[in-house]
Design a protein around this motif. Structure first.
Motif: not given
Ligand code: NAD
Length: 497
Positions: A163-190
């Protein structure tokens, strides 16, 4: 086997290393996640650098519109996101929805970015001179997140950063990584530009690559304290802005005048909810006075026996399994350590199995009394469904315990005495305080952050602090001469004081 890939702009090279993702309720591996390296990160950063300048000059209400749209998309997918989250983490569906909801509240706050980022202006700081300051984004930010809030903590970070104008690289936990990916897909769709928010998976190798990448000027980390300190030290030595939040051992102080039924209900939720895998859980209770301790224990025992442990999709379960078999073993080892140190195991959750799900990573609720500050099991974080009772003789002793502990994330006091509560809040050496509130996670328009070994760095998460972390201030002094040439617009530098 389901494969979980990075979410980066362009082709993803085949993974050379992978990590198993469990279903903690069944004890079976349900997916594999690709583990990336420095070369993969470099590609993601290159795309982020290409897209970020245009995003930074996109006017703030347009950026806010993406946040609004994202919030609506996540809300529409709440149920399926919660099921996915719960299946990889092990928390109940209700807790998974809470995880998503608390992240969305920061997205909601970030929808106000035009207001939050408004600068300051002084007209006429000198003859014909104006001074103004505004916040500019940093460029490409990075976030490294823990397993225990796979939706909330990523949203805290990328919500404010983007929101502040940056690009962002997210490195989520490797133990439950699916939801962060889905959030990024939805952010693109938004409506976010492609490449603005990318997800790279990995372990220490990827984390080190993020710290060392010269084009990532700011890193936000949440996880355990040793790793938080390592990231803070290595990142700061490179001149980066780093905030690194660590582990916790939050105390609940119970004064003799507290509403004991309410305390027991709050404690059971705060100590055992989400199997104790919350950085704001209350794993230590400090009753003040022997009589308070006895009354509390007497009420706690039946309340703990009434807890229902179930698979994460069981709607009646109070809590589900812990995240991995290694974590289950570690929690059980801490109970053994407490026993060996001389504490009294009142309710023992070791060896707990759930009928029909014998391979799941369940730990029974555990209550340990007669714990002392000298015990290792008190000093360290257990991060499981284990509640320890540390008895204090008086208010001052109760105040000293959380104040002197190595962690300083959250603390709560239960009392009907306003003066005692006020004194406690003022004097306790801990970052977040609850007064008759067991889990005092501040709302999105305040900010979040612990003290001592629970937080390294100066700036907190979310709220105005979040905006400050992901931006830098520029100060401009301007003069627009009228060109008359009679000397009346002589440049005068404003003086201090
Ligand atoms: P963790 O420290 O094991 O992992 C956090 C992140 O660090 C993950 O992305 C992981 O891949 C990465 N990582 C793991 N090992 C690494 C290494 N050797 N070098 C560099 N990076 C590494 O934490 P976790 O088990 O995922 O999460 C639980 C911990 O997080 C608990 O200590 C909990 O208290 C803490 N936590 C703190 C807060 C807070 O706000 N203070 C919030 C949530 C969780």
């Amino acid at each position: 086997m389901r494969q979980i890939d990075h979410f980066i702009l362009g082709e993803t090279p085949p993974a050379t290393r992978k990590h198993q993702v469990w279903n903690p309720s069944t004890g079976e591996v349900q997916a594999e996640v690709a583990l990336g390296d420095a070369a993969l990160l470099a590609r993601a950063v290159e795309s982020a650098k290409r897209v970020q300048p245009q995003w930074a000059v996109t006017n703030p209400q347009r950026r806010a519109r993406v946040m609004f749209a994202f919030k609506a998309l996540v809300e529409a997918e709440m149920q399926s996101l919660a099921e996915l989250l719960s299946s990889e983490h092990g928390k109940t569906i209700a807790d998974a929805k809470g995880d998503i909801q608390r992240g969305l509240e920061v997205i909601e706050y970030a929808c106000g970015i035009p207001q939050i980022m408004k600068g300051e202006y002084t007209h006429g700081a000198g003859p014909g001179i104006d001074v103004y300051s505004w916040r500019q984004p940093l460029g490409v930010g990075a976030g490294i997140t823990p397993f225990n809030f796979p939706a909330m903590i990523p949203m805290w970070m990328f919500g404010m950063a983007c929101a502040a104008g940056n690009a962002f690289i997210l490195k989520p936990s490797e133990r439950d990584p699916s939801v962060p990916v889905r959030l990024a897909e939805l952010f693109l769709k938004a409506g976010a530009p492609e490449g603005l928010l990318q997800v790279v998976h990995g372990d220490k190798e990827m984390v080190d690559a993020i710290i060392d990448h010269p084009d990532i000027p700011a890193i936000s980390f949440v996880g355990s304290s040793d790793i938080a300190h390592y990231i803070y030290a290595r990142g700061s030595a490179l001149g980066k802005r780093v905030q690194a939040f660590g582990g916790a051992k939050n105390h609940g102080i119970v004064m003799p005048d507290a509403d004991m039924d309410q305390v027991v209900s709050d404690l059971v939720g705060a100590a055992y909810g989400s199997a104790g895998e919350r950085c704001m859980a209350l794993p230590v209770v400090v009753p003040v006075g022997a009589e308070t301790a006895e009354r509390l224990k007497e009420l706690l025992i039946p309340a703990i026996h009434a807890l229902r442990i179930g698979v994460s999709s069981d709607p009646d379960a109070h809590y589900g399994p812990v995240v991995t078999p290694e974590h289950k073993a570690r929690i059980e080892q801490w109970i053994t350590t407490a026993e060996q140190e001389g504490a009294e195991i009142v309710i023992d959750g070791r060896g707990f199995t759930l009928q029909g799900h014998e391979k799941g990573f369940f730990v029974g609720p555990t209550l340990i009394d007669r714990v002392t500050p000298q015990m290792k099991s008190y000093q360290e974080e257990i991060f499981g469904p284990v509640l320890q009772i540390v008895r204090a003789a008086d208010f001052e002793e109760a105040l000293r315990l959380p104040s002197q502990h190595q962690y300083g994330n959250g603390v709560a006091i239960f009392t009907r005495n306003g003066h005692a509560a006020r004194e406690f809040a003022a004097r306790v050496n801990v970052g977040m305080v609850g007064i008759n509130v067991p889990i005092p996670v501040p709302v999105a328009y305040h900010s979040f952050g612990g003290w001592k070994r629970s937080g390294f760095g100066d700036i907190d998460q979310y709220g105005v602090e979040g905006m400050r972390f992901w931006t830098k201030s520029k100060k401009i002094t301007q003069r627009w001469p009228d060109g008359g040439g009679d000397g009346s617009n002589a440049f005068v530098i404003p003086t201090m004081g």
